[in-house]
Design a protein around this motif. Structure first.
Motif, PDB file in Angstrom:
ATOM      1  N   GLY A   1      56.374 -12.232  39.689  1.00  0.00           N
ATOM      2  CA  GLY A   1      54.985 -11.904  39.721  1.00  0.00           C
ATOM      3  C   GLY A   1      55.176 -10.438  39.501  1.00  0.00           C
ATOM      4  O   GLY A   1      54.266  -9.481  41.182  1.00  0.00           O
ATOM      5  N   ALA A   2      55.635  -9.607  39.952  1.00  0.00           N
ATOM      6  CA  ALA A   2      55.030  -7.865  40.225  1.00  0.00           C
ATOM      7  C   ALA A   2      54.655  -7.318  39.069  1.00  0.00           C
ATOM      8  O   ALA A   2      54.048  -8.080  37.851  1.00  0.00           O
ATOM      9  N   ALA A   3      53.741  -6.446  39.460  1.00  0.00           N
ATOM     10  CA  ALA A   3      53.323  -5.004  38.958  1.00  0.00           C
ATOM     11  C   ALA A   3      54.262  -5.155  37.581  1.00  0.00           C
ATOM     12  O   ALA A   3      53.363  -4.328  36.420  1.00  0.00           O
ATOM     13  N   SER A   4      55.120  -3.900  38.197  1.00  0.00           N
ATOM     14  CA  SER A   4      56.075  -3.872  36.657  1.00  0.00           C
ATOM     15  C   SER A   4      57.767  -3.917  37.446  1.00  0.00           C
ATOM     16  O   SER A   4      57.831  -4.417  37.941  1.00  0.00           O
TER      17      SER A   4
ATOM     18  N   ALA B   1      67.866  -1.742  38.350  1.00  0.00           N
ATOM     19  CA  ALA B   1      66.416  -2.570  37.162  1.00  0.00           C
ATOM     20  C   ALA B   1      65.165  -2.804  38.549  1.00  0.00           C
ATOM     21  O   ALA B   1      65.180  -3.166  39.622  1.00  0.00           O
ATOM     22  N   PRO B   2      64.002  -1.499  38.869  1.00  0.00           N
ATOM     23  CA  PRO B   2      63.842  -1.760  39.789  1.00  0.00           C
ATOM     24  C   PRO B   2      62.493  -1.797  39.507  1.00  0.00           C
ATOM     25  O   PRO B   2      61.683  -2.604  38.311  1.00  0.00           O
ATOM     26  N   VAL B   3      61.951  -3.247  40.925  1.00  0.00           N
ATOM     27  CA  VAL B   3      60.528  -4.500  40.194  1.00  0.00           C
ATOM     28  C   VAL B   3      59.412  -3.958  41.314  1.00  0.00           C
ATOM     29  O   VAL B   3      59.671  -3.909  42.346  1.00  0.00           O
ATOM     30  N   THR B   4      58.380  -3.582  40.851  1.00  0.00           N
ATOM     31  CA  THR B   4      57.473  -2.851  41.836  1.00  0.00           C
ATOM     32  C   THR B   4      56.442  -4.405  41.992  1.00  0.00           C
ATOM     33  O   THR B   4      56.081  -5.141  41.838  1.00  0.00           O
TER      34      THR B   4
END
Lengths: 179, 184
Positions: free
Chosen positions: A20-23, A51-54
């Motif tokens: 459900g992440a924005a990116s 792995a950045p999850v915004t």
């Protein structure tokens, strides 16, 4: 709970969040790792992937893997010089990055992981590690982010810790969404 | 999401505080030179090395904060001065003095613990043992025994001997090295 299990569970917990992440991005980074108050290791290179999850405009959760090859240490004893081979350090875990600012972003971060330290002639150390750091990043293109970070990585070995100061530069690309 | 921004750092901070002051810690080298040359002849005399870590300022500085051993090594040049192949072992006795001076005395000491070895040398062979190799020659029981002494009075003795008599050996420029893991 074993450190690897703890870090694994934390990483797994991020999977639904990522859905459900924005990116979601993928990045690589590299730099220098310096042991702090440790006579058996010298400075060495560090590199890794993350792995950045915004999850929200100001909150990025970032699973990572990193490894460093710390430098040898030369010490003089009894009139002769002796070399202790530096340890290899491998770690994985996740950071919570709190992003502030527009344009050039400033972000403190905290993280938890599992670290394995391997040194010739000595039993491996595998323990929970904690990260604290500060970074600056900017976006030269819409989906691309370049950053520079300073981190304190502390591997908790019972009543003491092995600490490393890491200075890295990295680049990450948003696979979907915009970081 | 706002809660998560508070929960994660709070959890880490709580963990940090609950786990004690491990952050204020370090790994520090303490070394003591051994008598040189140290000549051993199983049929005549064995020579122990009295180790008193209290003579080293780094040890004294951290003595009350010692938690573990981060590394250890027995460095120097070992020579097989005998005529047969030799497996060199190092024993530790918790009592630093009086030192044993014969093989019979050391054999009879029930407190001795094998901490290091074997290092195999042919007749007349000589080898400078490096830090990596020497650290690997310490056995697990030896490290535990050494840790106990380091956390205890810091006063003990080391004896380099052959695995089987008769033997003759020499240790030159020997140094005992421990890296203590100290934390407040």
């Amino acid at each position: 709970m074993k450190p690897r299990v703890l870090a694994g569970l934390l990483t797994l917990a991020l999977v639904p969040a990522a859905a459900g992440a924005a990116s979601l991005g993928l990045g690589v980074y590299g730099g220098m790792s310096s042991p702090i108050l440790n006579d058996t290791a010298g400075n060495g290179p560090q590199y890794g992937v993350r792995a950045p999850v915004t999850l929200a405009p100001m909150l990025i959760v970032e699973p990572f893997y990193a490894q460093s090859a710390l430098g040898d240490v030369d010490q003089s004893f009894g009139g002769s010089s002796y070399t202790r081979s530096g340890p290899d350090v491998k770690m994985f875990g996740a950071n919570a990055v709190f992003s502030f600012g527009e344009g050039v972003k400033f972000y403190p971060l905290v993280g938890i992981g599992s670290t394995k330290i391997t040194q010739s002639g000595w039993a491996d150390i595998t323990d929970t590690s904690l990260n604290f750091g500060l970074g600056f990043g900017f976006r030269p293109m819409a989906k691309l982010c370049v950053d520079v970070r300073g981190e304190l990585n502390a591997v908790v070995t019972g009543d003491t810790s092995r600490k490393f100061g890491n200075l890295t530069a990295g680049v990450s690309y948003a696979l979907f969404g915009s970081e | 999401m706002k809660n998560l921004r508070l929960i994660l750092p709070s959890l880490l901070l709580t963990g940090l505080m609950a786990s004690g002051c491990w952050l204020i810690s370090g790994q520090f080298t303490v070394s003591q030179d051994l008598p040189t040359p140290l000549d051993v002849d199983s049929q005549i005399v064995i020579v122990g090395a009295h180790i008193d870590l209290n003579t080293q300022s780094t040890y004294r500085d951290h003595k009350n904060d010692l938690k573990d051993l981060a590394d250890c090594a027995l460095l120097g040049t070992f020579t097989n001065t005998g005529t047969g192949t030799l497996d060199i072992l190092v024993y530790m006795t918790p009592a630093g003095s009086p030192l044993h001076s014969t093989k019979v005395q050391l054999d009879a000491d029930a407190t001795k613990i094998k901490v290091w070895g074997p290092l195999t040398l042919g007749p007349g062979a000589s080898k400078k043992v490096g830090w990596d190799e020497s650290a690997g020659l310490f056995n697990a029981d030896g490290k535990q025994a050494l840790l106990k002494e380091v956390k205890g009075d810091g006063d003990f003795a080391l004896y380099a001997v052959g695995a089987s008599a008769p033997y003759k050996l020499r240790l030159t420029d020997g140094v005992a090295v421990v890296v203590v893991d100290a934390g407040k």
